[in-house]
Enzyme design. Structure first.
Site, PDB file in Angstrom:
ATOM      1  N   GLY A  34     -51.964  -8.052 -16.536  1.00 32.22           N
ATOM      2  CA  GLY A  34     -52.794  -8.221 -15.992  1.00 32.22           C
ATOM      3  C   GLY A  34     -54.088  -9.727 -16.498  1.00 32.22           C
ATOM      4  O   GLY A  34     -54.773  -9.604 -16.527  1.00 32.22           O
ATOM      5  N   GLU A  64     -45.189  -8.813 -17.104  1.00 32.45           N
ATOM      6  CA  GLU A  64     -45.322  -7.896 -15.690  1.00 32.45           C
ATOM      7  C   GLU A  64     -46.382  -8.268 -15.087  1.00 32.45           C
ATOM      8  O   GLU A  64     -47.391  -7.585 -14.413  1.00 32.45           O
ATOM      9  CB  GLU A  64     -45.009  -6.310 -16.285  1.00 32.45           C
ATOM     10  CG  GLU A  64     -44.637  -5.720 -16.628  1.00 32.45           C
ATOM     11  CD  GLU A  64     -44.433  -4.759 -17.626  1.00 32.45           C
ATOM     12  OE1 GLU A  64     -43.187  -4.186 -17.238  1.00 32.45           O
ATOM     13  OE2 GLU A  64     -45.089  -3.860 -17.615  1.00 32.45           O
ATOM     14  N   PRO A  65     -46.514  -9.593 -14.362  1.00 27.10           N
ATOM     15  CA  PRO A  65     -48.124 -10.320 -13.279  1.00 27.10           C
ATOM     16  C   PRO A  65     -47.622  -9.829 -11.965  1.00 27.10           C
ATOM     17  O   PRO A  65     -46.911  -9.269 -11.793  1.00 27.10           O
ATOM     18  CB  PRO A  65     -47.858 -11.018 -14.176  1.00 27.10           C
ATOM     19  CG  PRO A  65     -46.855 -11.849 -13.793  1.00 27.10           C
ATOM     20  CD  PRO A  65     -45.795 -10.755 -15.078  1.00 27.10           C
ATOM     21  N   ARG A  84     -51.386  -9.269  -9.886  1.00 22.32           N
ATOM     22  CA  ARG A  84     -52.141  -9.847  -9.407  1.00 22.32           C
ATOM     23  C   ARG A  84     -52.353 -11.249  -9.245  1.00 22.32           C
ATOM     24  O   ARG A  84     -52.599 -11.690  -8.349  1.00 22.32           O
ATOM     25  CB  ARG A  84     -53.198  -8.997 -10.065  1.00 22.32           C
ATOM     26  CG  ARG A  84     -54.865  -9.831  -9.504  1.00 22.32           C
ATOM     27  CD  ARG A  84     -56.331  -9.750  -9.962  1.00 22.32           C
ATOM     28  NE  ARG A  84     -55.778  -8.199 -11.510  1.00 22.32           N
ATOM     29  CZ  ARG A  84     -56.904  -7.405 -10.136  1.00 22.32           C
ATOM     30  NH1 ARG A  84     -57.740  -7.094  -9.092  1.00 22.32           N
ATOM     31  NH2 ARG A  84     -56.493  -5.898 -11.160  1.00 22.32           N
ATOM     32  N   TYR A 137     -63.970  -0.005  -7.799  1.00 23.74           N
ATOM     33  CA  TYR A 137     -64.843  -1.259  -8.938  1.00 23.74           C
ATOM     34  C   TYR A 137     -65.631  -1.800  -9.320  1.00 23.74           C
ATOM     35  O   TYR A 137     -65.917  -3.034 -10.021  1.00 23.74           O
ATOM     36  CB  TYR A 137     -63.220  -1.953  -9.004  1.00 23.74           C
ATOM     37  CG  TYR A 137     -62.322  -1.070  -9.329  1.00 23.74           C
ATOM     38  CD1 TYR A 137     -61.482  -0.089 -10.008  1.00 23.74           C
ATOM     39  CD2 TYR A 137     -60.811  -1.672  -8.696  1.00 23.74           C
ATOM     40  CE1 TYR A 137     -60.155   0.199  -9.584  1.00 23.74           C
ATOM     41  CE2 TYR A 137     -59.799  -1.485  -8.052  1.00 23.74           C
ATOM     42  CZ  TYR A 137     -59.270   0.303  -9.517  1.00 23.74           C
ATOM     43  OH  TYR A 137     -57.920   0.410  -9.375  1.00 23.74           O
ATOM     44  N   CYS A 183     -67.109   5.772   8.473  1.00 25.22           N
ATOM     45  CA  CYS A 183     -68.681   6.948   8.285  1.00 25.22           C
ATOM     46  C   CYS A 183     -68.882   6.939   6.661  1.00 25.22           C
ATOM     47  O   CYS A 183     -68.627   8.296   6.351  1.00 25.22           O
ATOM     48  CB  CYS A 183     -67.282   8.005   8.530  1.00 25.22           C
ATOM     49  SG  CYS A 183     -67.854   8.148  10.579  1.00 25.22           S
ATOM     50  N   TYR A 238     -52.991  -5.126  -4.801  1.00 24.16           N
ATOM     51  CA  TYR A 238     -53.658  -3.439  -4.675  1.00 24.16           C
ATOM     52  C   TYR A 238     -54.819  -3.524  -3.265  1.00 24.16           C
ATOM     53  O   TYR A 238     -56.107  -3.039  -3.910  1.00 24.16           O
ATOM     54  CB  TYR A 238     -55.247  -3.451  -5.656  1.00 24.16           C
ATOM     55  CG  TYR A 238     -54.474  -4.164  -7.063  1.00 24.16           C
ATOM     56  CD1 TYR A 238     -52.851  -2.891  -7.165  1.00 24.16           C
ATOM     57  CD2 TYR A 238     -54.081  -4.836  -8.081  1.00 24.16           C
ATOM     58  CE1 TYR A 238     -52.131  -2.850  -8.497  1.00 24.16           C
ATOM     59  CE2 TYR A 238     -52.818  -5.476  -9.091  1.00 24.16           C
ATOM     60  CZ  TYR A 238     -51.732  -4.383  -9.070  1.00 24.16           C
ATOM     61  OH  TYR A 238     -51.388  -4.159 -10.007  1.00 24.16           O
TER      62      TYR A 238
HETATM   63  N1  LLP Z   1     -47.816  -3.773 -15.764  1.00 26.64           N
HETATM   64  C1  LLP Z   1     -48.185  -2.326 -16.317  1.00 26.64           C
HETATM   65  C2  LLP Z   1     -47.114  -0.961 -16.910  1.00 26.64           C
HETATM   66  C3  LLP Z   1     -49.301  -1.659 -15.160  1.00 26.64           C
HETATM   67  O1  LLP Z   1     -49.991  -0.649 -15.413  1.00 26.64           O
HETATM   68  C4  LLP Z   1     -49.641  -2.697 -14.582  1.00 26.64           C
HETATM   69  C5  LLP Z   1     -51.250  -2.552 -13.953  1.00 26.64           C
HETATM   70  C6  LLP Z   1     -49.285  -4.298 -14.274  1.00 26.64           C
HETATM   71  C7  LLP Z   1     -48.104  -4.284 -14.902  1.00 26.64           C
HETATM   72  C8  LLP Z   1     -49.736  -5.431 -13.654  1.00 26.64           C
HETATM   73  O2  LLP Z   1     -50.991  -6.151 -13.676  1.00 26.64           O
HETATM   74  P1  LLP Z   1     -51.673  -6.972 -12.938  1.00 26.64           P
HETATM   75  O3  LLP Z   1     -50.606  -7.769 -13.674  1.00 26.64           O
HETATM   76  O4  LLP Z   1     -51.386  -7.104 -11.689  1.00 26.64           O
HETATM   77  O5  LLP Z   1     -52.759  -7.384 -13.530  1.00 26.64           O
HETATM   78  N2  LLP Z   1     -55.685  -1.269  -8.766  1.00 26.64           N
HETATM   79  C9  LLP Z   1     -56.442  -1.754  -9.539  1.00 26.64           C
HETATM   80  C10 LLP Z   1     -55.126  -2.708 -10.785  1.00 26.64           C
HETATM   81  C11 LLP Z   1     -54.581  -1.728 -11.514  1.00 26.64           C
HETATM   82  C12 LLP Z   1     -53.247  -2.016 -12.047  1.00 26.64           C
HETATM   83  C13 LLP Z   1     -52.634  -1.157 -12.717  1.00 26.64           C
HETATM   84  N3  LLP Z   1     -51.818  -1.291 -14.055  1.00 26.64           N
HETATM   85  C14 LLP Z   1     -57.364  -2.748  -9.647  1.00 26.64           C
HETATM   86  O6  LLP Z   1     -57.298  -2.908  -7.898  1.00 26.64           O
HETATM   87  O7  LLP Z   1     -57.401  -3.913  -9.806  1.00 26.64           O
END
Ligand code: LLP
Length: 445
Positions: free
Chosen positions: A257, A299-300, A302, A347, A374, A404
């Site tokens: 996150g 769990e990063p 992004r 988003y 389109c 993503y």
């Molecule tokens: N762990 C779990 C259980 C998750 O559900 C997610 C993301 C992550 C880790 C990784 O999160 P991050 O560090 O990447 O923020 N499609 C959306 C993002 C959806 C994220 C879903 N889960 C977007 O494009 O912003």
């Protein structure tokens, strides 16, 4: 964009660490000119700065006390090369589908460093996890708990599991990517007692070994207090499990996150500072509760993949359109769009775009960058002032598209997915080739 001069700058906290604009106006990444890549591989093109990606892996590993504690969230972007990089960096991997598992295993990623997620894992997925020997399955429902116990018994194995808990935190992010509040599909509720009931069932299940709890507050989060609050709440359950079930759980997975900067005026989350704060809070809370502090896993996705990558497009049609207030808006069309980046449409996400093939010098004009699909909602940049000398044939790149974008790409309008190329030390390497019409026709029977 305040001035045309600033349009030629590349904000360092948004663009890949090895992106440079040369004296002739051409942008290079890791010494490789983007126009050369466009020429060789075509556009749209994803360009990944390998050293940037790896350096962010190391930053995370340093922040959280070692690479094995960091699971790269492969949903952000996964292919075999990425799995190899994550493996070489000594990190772990989070997968959320049987095919993400398949890609990781095909790359030779050690199953013993893979964590499996999903709110609707079926028996085939669970069996693939148990058979391959993934280190953790993160249980998301009572139904899955029973099914996994049954599947593991069939394989004559005991599977290590985490239980996903929703601690009821409202993360300040887009509603669709906030995952810790009560009224959504993931995990077991802490407040209602269903998380404790799941822990009890997991401890009693013969073919499951409960090693910890998991929570994920949401994605693109900037309010670090949310992570801390979630950890503190989840630790209460560690204490209850210890007191009532006599089990000391060794691990706590706090999910991903960590927010990144998409535009010049945003600031990325300072992960090192957040990690220090979070780890201290975990130790303090555990001490207050009189339990041994679990090892913290994260769990990063992004924050590792996002800033490493740019998408290079070629500018096509340019059109001035009258708008309501009597002015005009310039529509700059590029040769991709919502098929390679659905995030603005889905988003309302914002991006930083620059011409990367030369300097531009014109006067600012109200502009919108649109794709070639389109529908009128096919917008990449909704409203910016861009120099008025952007012209057909220019290469325009959007930064921070590593997470993503390819992962959520589609074949809308029978567009073929772009190629993905990595660059390092002056050399380019094709990671994923561009799809072709033959790839699309190959599905026909
Ligand atoms: N762990 C779990 C259980 C998750 O559900 C997610 C993301 C992550 C880790 C990784 O999160 P991050 O560090 O990447 O923020 N499609 C959306 C993002 C959806 C994220 C879903 N889960 C977007 O494009 O912003």
């Amino acid at each position: 964009m305040s001035s045309t001069e600033s349009f030629n700058e590349l904000p360092a906290h948004v663009w890949p660490r090895n992106a440079v604009r040369q004296e002739d106006g051409v942008v290079t990444i890791a010494g490789v000119p983007l126009p050369d890549l466009a020429e060789e591989f075509g556009t749209p093109l994803f360009v990944v700065d390998e050293d940037d990606f790896r350096s962010r892996c190391r930053d995370m590993a340093d922040a959280f006390g070692g690479p094995d504690r960091v699971h790269y969230a492969s949903k952000a972007f996964l292919c075999k090369t990425i799995a190899n990089w994550v493996d070489e960096e000594g990190m772990s991997l989070d997968i959320a589908s049987v095919n993400e598992l398949g890609i990781a295993l095909a790359a030779g990623f050690p199953a013993g460093r893979i964590t499996a997620h999903g709110n609707n894992k079926d028996a085939d997925f669970l069996r693939a996890c148990v058979r391959s020997g993934v280190s953790h399955v993160v249980l998301d429902s009572a139904q899955e708990l029973e099914l996994l116990d049954y599947v593991a018994a069939g394989e004559a194995k005991v599977q290590d599991v985490l239980i996903r808990v929703k601690p009821g935190i409202e993360a300040h992010t887009h509603e669709f990517i906030a995952t810790s509040h009560e009224d959504q599909k993931f995990g077991f509720s802490l407040a209602s007692g269903s998380a404790f009931a799941a822990a009890t069932a997991a401890v009693r299940a013969e073919n499951l070994n409960l090693v910890g709890l998991h929570c994920h507050v949401g994605s693109q989060v900037f309010d670090a207090e949310g992570f801390k609050l979630a950890a503190e709440r989840v630790l209460q359950l560690y204490s209850q499990i210890h007191a009532e079930l006599g089990v000391a759980l060794p691990e706590l997975d706090l999910g991903g996150g960590y927010g990144i900067a998409y535009t010049a005026d945003e600031e990325p989350l300072d992960v090192a500072a957040v990690a220090r704060d979070l780890l201290t809070a975990v130790d303090r809370t555990a001490a207050e509760l009189g339990i041994t502090a679990p090892v913290v896993l994260v769990e990063p996705g992004r924050a590792i993949a996002g800033p490493s990558t740019v998408t290079v497009y070629e500018v096509g049609t340019i059109k001035d359109v009258s708008i309501e207030d009597g002015g005009t808006r310039r529509y700059v069309s590029v040769d991709g769009g919502m098929s390679d980046n659905i995030r603005p449409a889905l988003y309302g996400s914002i991006y930083d775009a620059r011409v990367v093939s030369r300097f531009v010098e014109g006067d600012p004009v109200a502009s919108r960058v649109v794709g070639s699909h389109c529908e009128s909602g096919d917008i990449l940049i909704n409203d910016e002032n861009y120099p008025d000398d952007i012209r057909p044939g220019d290469l325009l790149a959007l930064a921070a598209t590593g997470a993503y974008c390819y992962a959520m790409s589609s074949r809308y309008n029978a567009f073929t997915r772009p190629a993905v190329v990595s660059v390092r030390a002056g050399t380019a390497r094709l990671m994923l080739r561009r799809e072709t019409l033959d790839d699309i026709l190959a599905l026909e029977v």
